[in-house]
Motif scaffolding. Structure first.
Motif, PDB file in Angstrom:
ATOM      1  N   ASP A  80       0.875  -1.136   0.009  1.00 59.10           N
ATOM      2  CA  ASP A  80      -0.017  -0.015  -0.121  1.00 59.10           C
ATOM      3  C   ASP A  80       0.705   1.372  -0.253  1.00 59.10           C
ATOM      4  O   ASP A  80       0.469   2.095  -0.854  1.00 59.10           O
ATOM      5  CB  ASP A  80      -0.823   0.062   1.024  1.00 59.10           C
ATOM      6  CG  ASP A  80      -1.876  -0.964   1.158  1.00 59.10           C
ATOM      7  OD1 ASP A  80      -2.617  -1.365   0.045  1.00 59.10           O
ATOM      8  OD2 ASP A  80      -2.259  -1.810   2.301  1.00 59.10           O
ATOM      9  N   SER A  86      -8.124  -5.760  -5.157  1.00 60.02           N
ATOM     10  CA  SER A  86      -7.945  -4.749  -4.054  1.00 60.02           C
ATOM     11  C   SER A  86      -6.869  -5.267  -2.919  1.00 60.02           C
ATOM     12  O   SER A  86      -6.384  -4.684  -2.277  1.00 60.02           O
ATOM     13  CB  SER A  86      -9.390  -4.678  -3.237  1.00 60.02           C
ATOM     14  OG  SER A  86      -9.699  -5.786  -2.692  1.00 60.02           O
ATOM     15  N   VAL A  87      -6.681  -6.644  -3.083  1.00 62.07           N
ATOM     16  CA  VAL A  87      -5.495  -7.244  -2.256  1.00 62.07           C
ATOM     17  C   VAL A  87      -4.207  -7.317  -2.676  1.00 62.07           C
ATOM     18  O   VAL A  87      -3.260  -7.601  -2.200  1.00 62.07           O
ATOM     19  CB  VAL A  87      -6.112  -8.575  -1.695  1.00 62.07           C
ATOM     20  CG1 VAL A  87      -7.652  -8.428  -0.967  1.00 62.07           C
ATOM     21  CG2 VAL A  87      -6.360  -9.368  -2.823  1.00 62.07           C
ATOM     22  N   THR A  98      -5.734   6.016  -0.440  1.00 64.43           N
ATOM     23  CA  THR A  98      -4.530   5.318  -1.301  1.00 64.43           C
ATOM     24  C   THR A  98      -3.417   6.258  -1.693  1.00 64.43           C
ATOM     25  O   THR A  98      -2.246   5.886  -1.755  1.00 64.43           O
ATOM     26  CB  THR A  98      -5.242   4.721  -2.452  1.00 64.43           C
ATOM     27  OG1 THR A  98      -5.946   5.538  -3.359  1.00 64.43           O
ATOM     28  CG2 THR A  98      -6.314   3.328  -2.235  1.00 64.43           C
ATOM     29  N   THR A 101     -10.813   1.005  -6.573  1.00 69.44           N
ATOM     30  CA  THR A 101     -10.165   1.621  -5.255  1.00 69.44           C
ATOM     31  C   THR A 101     -11.452   1.886  -4.351  1.00 69.44           C
ATOM     32  O   THR A 101     -10.869   1.748  -3.090  1.00 69.44           O
ATOM     33  CB  THR A 101      -9.854   3.044  -5.841  1.00 69.44           C
ATOM     34  OG1 THR A 101      -8.918   3.170  -6.920  1.00 69.44           O
ATOM     35  CG2 THR A 101      -9.250   3.899  -4.793  1.00 69.44           C
ATOM     36  N   ARG A 108     -10.959  -1.414  -2.122  1.00 65.13           N
ATOM     37  CA  ARG A 108      -9.788  -1.201  -1.504  1.00 65.13           C
ATOM     38  C   ARG A 108     -10.128  -0.251  -0.184  1.00 65.13           C
ATOM     39  O   ARG A 108      -9.848  -0.703   0.931  1.00 65.13           O
ATOM     40  CB  ARG A 108      -8.667  -0.939  -1.898  1.00 65.13           C
ATOM     41  CG  ARG A 108      -7.374  -1.004  -1.390  1.00 65.13           C
ATOM     42  CD  ARG A 108      -6.318  -0.430  -2.252  1.00 65.13           C
ATOM     43  NE  ARG A 108      -5.730  -1.208  -3.205  1.00 65.13           N
ATOM     44  CZ  ARG A 108      -4.883  -2.099  -2.985  1.00 65.13           C
ATOM     45  NH1 ARG A 108      -4.011  -2.229  -2.235  1.00 65.13           N
ATOM     46  NH2 ARG A 108      -4.580  -3.021  -3.953  1.00 65.13           N
ATOM     47  N   ARG A 160     -12.614  -1.854   2.338  1.00 62.83           N
ATOM     48  CA  ARG A 160     -11.628  -2.643   2.956  1.00 62.83           C
ATOM     49  C   ARG A 160     -10.951  -1.852   4.153  1.00 62.83           C
ATOM     50  O   ARG A 160     -10.791  -2.423   5.534  1.00 62.83           O
ATOM     51  CB  ARG A 160     -10.798  -3.397   2.553  1.00 62.83           C
ATOM     52  CG  ARG A 160      -9.852  -4.669   3.035  1.00 62.83           C
ATOM     53  CD  ARG A 160      -8.263  -4.339   3.192  1.00 62.83           C
ATOM     54  NE  ARG A 160      -7.906  -4.304   2.058  1.00 62.83           N
ATOM     55  CZ  ARG A 160      -6.346  -4.038   1.715  1.00 62.83           C
ATOM     56  NH1 ARG A 160      -5.788  -3.467   2.774  1.00 62.83           N
ATOM     57  NH2 ARG A 160      -5.915  -4.007   0.471  1.00 62.83           N
ATOM     58  N   LYS A 181      -6.714  -8.146   5.707  1.00 65.52           N
ATOM     59  CA  LYS A 181      -7.058  -7.581   4.528  1.00 65.52           C
ATOM     60  C   LYS A 181      -8.131  -8.673   3.723  1.00 65.52           C
ATOM     61  O   LYS A 181      -9.067  -8.218   3.179  1.00 65.52           O
ATOM     62  CB  LYS A 181      -5.922  -7.370   3.617  1.00 65.52           C
ATOM     63  CG  LYS A 181      -5.245  -8.186   3.006  1.00 65.52           C
ATOM     64  CD  LYS A 181      -3.997  -7.624   2.340  1.00 65.52           C
ATOM     65  CE  LYS A 181      -3.211  -8.601   1.646  1.00 65.52           C
ATOM     66  NZ  LYS A 181      -1.934  -8.049   0.630  1.00 65.52           N
ATOM     67  N   THR A 207     -11.974  -8.084   3.227  1.00 61.93           N
ATOM     68  CA  THR A 207     -12.327  -8.005   1.586  1.00 61.93           C
ATOM     69  C   THR A 207     -13.699  -8.701   1.539  1.00 61.93           C
ATOM     70  O   THR A 207     -14.484  -8.114   0.681  1.00 61.93           O
ATOM     71  CB  THR A 207     -11.299  -8.072   0.711  1.00 61.93           C
ATOM     72  OG1 THR A 207     -10.119  -7.362   0.927  1.00 61.93           O
ATOM     73  CG2 THR A 207     -11.744  -8.205  -0.618  1.00 61.93           C
TER      74      THR A 207
END
Length: 569
Positions: free
Chosen positions: A48, A236-237, A313, A408, A411, A414, A430, A434
């Motif tokens: 990240d 997202s992961v 992000t 996005t 994510r 999450r 995570k 998710t």
């Protein structure tokens, strides 16, 4: 009204805003300082927190915040006439959105890359933070569920967009490897990536993908909704450099090329805007322009979702603090240009006023359909592109904008789930977070609508919730500036205006939901309104305290960030 003249005026206003007003904000308000290490370096983890080239990060930020909303909102709001929509988009971009987006980036970077929800706890208080997270979670739920529906309908309605939509993922994966693993020059990677995307658009136009009426027992639209959630969950992961960042970057370039094609077509074809400047003959049932204009057009003027992305992000990838001007303010300009293009397409893309009125015969009409239809006609008249290819280009633009936002959004939601669990003393990984996000999103999409369209059920509240969040984000920025004894007027004016309009709209919608006996939306509207009003009260208290508390300095921020360096190493 001449559409080229309107386009030139709008573009000039936004360019001047970037050249002059953003510099004023950088020098006198936020005082960006590249000597202070950013969280991308002090907390670098390769997943990240990743130091990122300014242009690549701009692509991620711009396409993540844009989505379908700067197309849908303006293309619906012109029901009141093109002039109010034009003024709100241009002035909002210059004085509201750019400052809001750059400020949210700056605030997060100065606080270890924490999200705006976490910052609310530090600067407003724990009660404010908890209520803030409720508003953010509901907003992200609306974005993820509704954008999945928007994309699925576009893929079904414009099957020529299917190949470029999914082919863009493969292009992004290659671009990510080329930039970070193979260390190829960014210029050549960018050129080849954009060419590949437009080749996919041409290929898709020749080979439309039409699904059968039912797939795995689901309608074609429902099947696409399911696939989109699964894809977004996987994306997202993954490390941001592998898919999310390069996908957003290359899409951003492709989308800017698409916008360039649209504006060039406007200049060549010079279509006349057939819609009235101020529409005094709106269809029966159309709500009042005040305050609904200011929540119908959120993305494209100012949007609370931008603050969530900036702090969720983008701040974690900012290579140096001075990059916040280009990433944040110019990212808002990019979205403003898209919203301006949507206004022109939805008002000048029709031959006569009668044709326009036929599309805007009711408030719920217009939107993406008007953008694709009107914009396609302009591309055909300006550049002579076939009608089918024109529609494919614009539909693909809309799909890719919405898809990158959904990537996005999953994510970010999450992150919100993990933050909420941490508040309750529970550590959630995570993958588990998710899964929770996907279950909630798909539960809304399929639970509230068996055909997968349930994401649109709470969409009427998106604009109001989004603008309330923008106002609350500005409140946090104002508290930080007051603590540093800096000029807070450029923040306070947008803060007061946005909060007044959004609270007013929420109250108006309460009456509408009650009149139609829409109890779900009524209950959600009450929850959001109470949470927002509570946070506003807490924010006012926090601002008063900040005015009298001992001032903080940039040196305090430098020490805070340097505390993380040993751990990062």
């Amino acid at each position: 009204m001449s559409s080229p003249l309107l386009a030139l005026i709008g573009i000039a206003m936004m360019v001047l805003g970037y050249l002059f007003y953003s510099k004023f904000l950088v020098k006198h308000i936020f005082k960006l300082d590249s000597s202070i290490p950013t969280p991308a370096h002090t907390r670098k983890d390769g997943i990240d927190y990743v130091p990122t080239n300014m242009y690549v990060l701009w692509g991620h930020h711009f396409t993540s915040v844009a989505g379908a909303a700067p197309i849908v909102g303006p293309a619906v709001a012109v029901i009141w006439g093109w002039l109010p929509a034009f003024l709100w988009v241009t002035l909002g971009t210059v004085f509201f959105a750019g400052m809001h987006d750059m400020g949210a980036l700056w605030a997060s970077v100065r606080n270890k890359g924490h999200s705006i929800g976490t910052l609310s706890g530090r600067y407003i208080g724990n009660r404010g933070r908890n209520l803030f997270l409720v508003v953010i979670f509901l907003l992200l739920l609306m974005v993820n569920a509704a954008f999945a529906v928007v994309i699925s309908k576009l893929l079904v309605g414009t099957p020529t967009a299917v190949i470029p939509t999914w082919g863009a993922i493969l292009v992004a994966l290659v671009v990510g490897q080329a930039i970070y693993r193979w260390k190829l020059p960014l210029v050549w990677v960018s050129i080849i990536g954009v060419v590949a995307l437009y080749a996919l658009i041409i290929l898709g136009d020749q080979f439309p993908v039409v699904l059968p009426e039912t797939v795995m027992g689901l309608s074609a639209a429902s099947f696409w909704v399911l696939v989109l959630f699964v894809y977004a969950g996987v994306a997202s992961v993954l490390p941001v450099w592998m898919l999310l960042q390069p996908r957003d970057y290359i899409n951003g370039l492709q989308l800017f090329v698409g916008l360039g094609i649209l504006y060039i077509s406007v200049l060549i074809a010079s279509p006349t805007i057939v819609a009235p400047a101020i529409n005094t003959a709106v269809p029966d049932g159309t709500p009042s322009m005040l305050p609904l204009l200011f929540v119908t057009i959120a993305c494209g003027a100012i949007s609370g979702f931008h603050g969530v992305v900036a702090s969720g992000t983008s701040a974690k990838q900012l290579n140096k603090e001075s990059d916040a001007r280009f990433v944040g303010y110019f990212g808002a300009v990019g979205e403003g240009l898209l919203a301006l293009g949507a206004i022109i397409a939805a008002t000048a893309g029709f031959k006569t006023l009668a044709d326009w009125e036929n599309v805007y015969s009711a408030f719920n009409q217009g939107g993406v359909g008007a953008f694709v239809e009107g914009g396609g006609a302009i591309l055909n008249a300006g550049l002579g592109l076939p009608v089918s290819l024109s529609a494919t280009i614009l539909a693909t633009m809309a799909v890719l904008f919405a898809a990158t936002t959904m990537d996005t959004g999953i994510r970010l939601q999450r992150f919100v789930v993990q933050e909420a669990a941490e508040i309750m003393g529970i550590k959630v990984g995570k993958f588990v977070a998710t899964i929770v996000v996907l279950i909630v999103g798909m539960g809304l999409a399929f639970g509230a609508g068996a055909d997968g369209s349930g994401g649109m059920v709470i969409w009427p509240l998106f604009g109001t919730t989004n603008q309330l969040l923008a106002g609350l984000t500005l409140a946090i920025i104002a508290v930080i500036l007051l603590q540093k004894r800096r000029n807070v007027v450029p923040v306070l004016i947008p803060l007061v205006f946005v909060l007044l309009m959004s609270v007013y709209a929420a109250v108006v919608q309460l009456g509408a939901f009650y009149a139609t006996q829409n109890w779900l939306l009524l209950a959600l509207d009450i929850i959001i309104l109470i949470a927002a009003l509570w946070v506003i009260v807490e924010s006012v208290i926090a601002m008063n305290k900040a005015r009298t508390a001992p001032p903080t300095s940039d040196e305090d921020d430098r020490v805070t960030e340097l505390e993380d360096e040993p751990a990062a190493r």
